[in-house]
Design an enzyme around this catalytic site. Structure first.
Site, short mmCIF file in Angstrom:
data_model
loop_
_atom_site.label_atom_id
_atom_site.label_comp_id
_atom_site.label_asym_id
_atom_site.label_seq_id
_atom_site.Cartn_x
_atom_site.Cartn_y
_atom_site.Cartn_z
N THR A 148 -8.45 8.72 -10.22
CA THR A 148 -8.39 8.47 -8.78
C THR A 148 -6.95 8.58 -8.26
OG1 THR A 148 -8.15 6.08 -9.07
CG2 THR A 148 -10.38 6.95 -8.89
N ASP A 149 -6.85 8.75 -6.95
CA ASP A 149 -5.53 8.83 -6.31
C ASP A 149 -5.21 7.50 -5.63
OD1 ASP A 149 -7.05 8.78 -3.96
OD2 ASP A 149 -6.81 10.93 -3.58
N GLN A 150 -4.14 7.46 -4.82
CA GLN A 150 -3.74 6.21 -4.17
C GLN A 150 -4.77 5.71 -3.15
OE1 GLN A 150 0.25 7.02 -2.70
NE2 GLN A 150 1.06 5.71 -4.33
#
Length: 139
Positions: free
Chosen positions: A15-17
């Protein structure tokens, strides 16, 4: 039409931020699905490579819909969308497990080449059993 289904648990590292699956990870999941489909048809990429051939990606199309998030599970559905004896196009649908709500759709196009010089070869001639299985999987 033969369809392989593979369940993927979304890991935090994917996942990203924003807490959603980073877009590039869908390509990895598509590869997992493609490998599973080929195994379901009775073959392995490893054996192709051991024989001196590769199957590089020529083209990729992805349509991003509703994003998946950490802790969710996805189902990667993979099938052969097109095949002409030389090029094969795999279709993908990545859905939310349990609901079949679509997160992404996509396709990748591949060709079989020699490992040494990347010259395209006919799957029909080089791997006749794969050729027959691909034709049957299209039905």
């Amino acid at each position: 039409m033969e369809i392989a289904e593979t369940t993927i648990e979304v890991r935090y590292a994917e996942t990203d931020q924003m807490g959603v699956v980073y877009h590039n990870n869908y390509l990895v999941w598509m590869e997992i699905g493609r490998t599973r489909l080929i195994e379901k048809l009775g073959f392995r990429y490893f054996d192709m490579e051991e024989a001196g051939y590769l199957s590089p990606v020529l083209d990729v199309h992805i349509h991003y819909g509703k994003p998946l998030r950490y802790g969710q599970k996805a189902v990667v559905k993979t099938w052969i969308k097109g095949y002409d004896g030389l090029r094969v196009t795999y279709g993908y649908e990545i859905c939310y497990e349990g609901t079949n709500e679509v997160a992404i759709t996509g396709e990748t196009e591949h060709v079989c080449v020699t490992k040494d010089d990347f010259r395209p070869v006919s799957l029909r001639r080089t791997f006749p059993n794969w050729h027959k299985a691909y034709l049957k999987a299209l039905e």
